[in-house]
Design a protein around this motif. Structure first.
Motif, PDB file in Angstrom:
ATOM      1  N   GLU A  65       0.824  -1.212   0.000  1.00  0.00           N
ATOM      2  CA  GLU A  65       0.000   0.000   0.000  1.00  0.00           C
ATOM      3  C   GLU A  65       0.853   1.255   0.000  1.00  0.00           C
ATOM      4  O   GLU A  65       1.771   1.402   0.805  1.00  0.00           O
ATOM      5  N   ASP A  66       0.535   2.147  -0.916  1.00  0.00           N
ATOM      6  CA  ASP A  66       1.207   3.431  -1.020  1.00  0.00           C
ATOM      7  C   ASP A  66       0.182   4.398  -1.616  1.00  0.00           C
ATOM      8  O   ASP A  66      -0.404   4.102  -2.659  1.00  0.00           O
ATOM      9  N   ARG A  67      -0.019   5.517  -0.982  1.00  0.00           N
ATOM     10  CA  ARG A  67      -1.036   6.477  -1.450  1.00  0.00           C
ATOM     11  C   ARG A  67      -0.730   7.026  -2.844  1.00  0.00           C
ATOM     12  O   ARG A  67      -1.586   7.592  -3.489  1.00  0.00           O
ATOM     13  N   ARG A  68       0.497   6.850  -3.293  1.00  0.00           N
ATOM     14  CA  ARG A  68       0.892   7.392  -4.605  1.00  0.00           C
ATOM     15  C   ARG A  68       0.648   6.417  -5.753  1.00  0.00           C
ATOM     16  O   ARG A  68       0.912   6.754  -6.898  1.00  0.00           O
ATOM     17  N   SER A  70      -1.789   2.639  -7.114  1.00  0.00           N
ATOM     18  CA  SER A  70      -2.904   1.722  -6.870  1.00  0.00           C
ATOM     19  C   SER A  70      -2.391   0.435  -6.232  1.00  0.00           C
ATOM     20  O   SER A  70      -1.188   0.127  -6.300  1.00  0.00           O
ATOM     21  N   PRO A 102       6.294   0.863   0.197  1.00  0.00           N
ATOM     22  CA  PRO A 102       6.280   2.327   0.254  1.00  0.00           C
ATOM     23  C   PRO A 102       7.493   2.870   1.017  1.00  0.00           C
ATOM     24  O   PRO A 102       8.062   2.179   1.860  1.00  0.00           O
ATOM     25  N   GLU A 106       3.001   2.878   6.682  1.00  0.00           N
ATOM     26  CA  GLU A 106       1.960   3.392   7.573  1.00  0.00           C
ATOM     27  C   GLU A 106       1.100   2.278   8.152  1.00  0.00           C
ATOM     28  O   GLU A 106       0.151   2.531   8.872  1.00  0.00           O
TER      29      GLU A 106
END
Length: 121
Positions: A65-68, A70, A102, A106
């Motif tokens: 998972e990485d907000r930058r 998908s 990532p 987080e």
């Protein structure tokens, strides 16, 4: 050496990755079922050949998972790293897989790797 069989079901987890002895990586995205604890009778299973030298990688979503990007891009990046990883050295494998994640973790980031070193009876 006769190959073994791998049977799995996913209950809300990201799809496992299966690295073949020749380096090809398959995303085991079949058998997606509702999350554990969901009140449903629906449960799917899938099977695949698990041969000598193959490696199964199960991991938490924190590793991809990485907000930058998908989730699909995160899985593809992890699969690409697994394809070129040195699976004979656990420390190097760990570093390679963590590098695919990532920059700032987080969420929990963990994985389990299982490798078939001999024929499974």
């Amino acid at each position: 050496d006769a190959p073994g069989r791998l049977r799995w079901s996913a209950a809300g987890h990201p799809p496992s990755l299966l690295r073949r002895a020749d380096g090809r990586v398959e995303v085991l995205d079949g058998a997606q079922s509702p999350m554990l604890g969901a009140r449903t009778e629906r449960h799917r299973e899938h099977e695949a050949v698990f041969g000598v030298g193959d490696l199964l990688l199960m991991y938490t979503d924190g590793l991809i998972e990485d907000r930058r990007r998908s989730l699909g891009d995160g899985i593809a990046l992890l699969a690409g790293q697994l394809a070129v990883a040195d699976v004979d050295d656990l420390s190097t494998l760990s570093q390679t897989l963590i590098a695919a994640g990532p920059a700032t973790v987080e969420d929990d980031a963990a994985f389990v790797a299982v490798r078939a070193l001999a024929a499974i009876a």
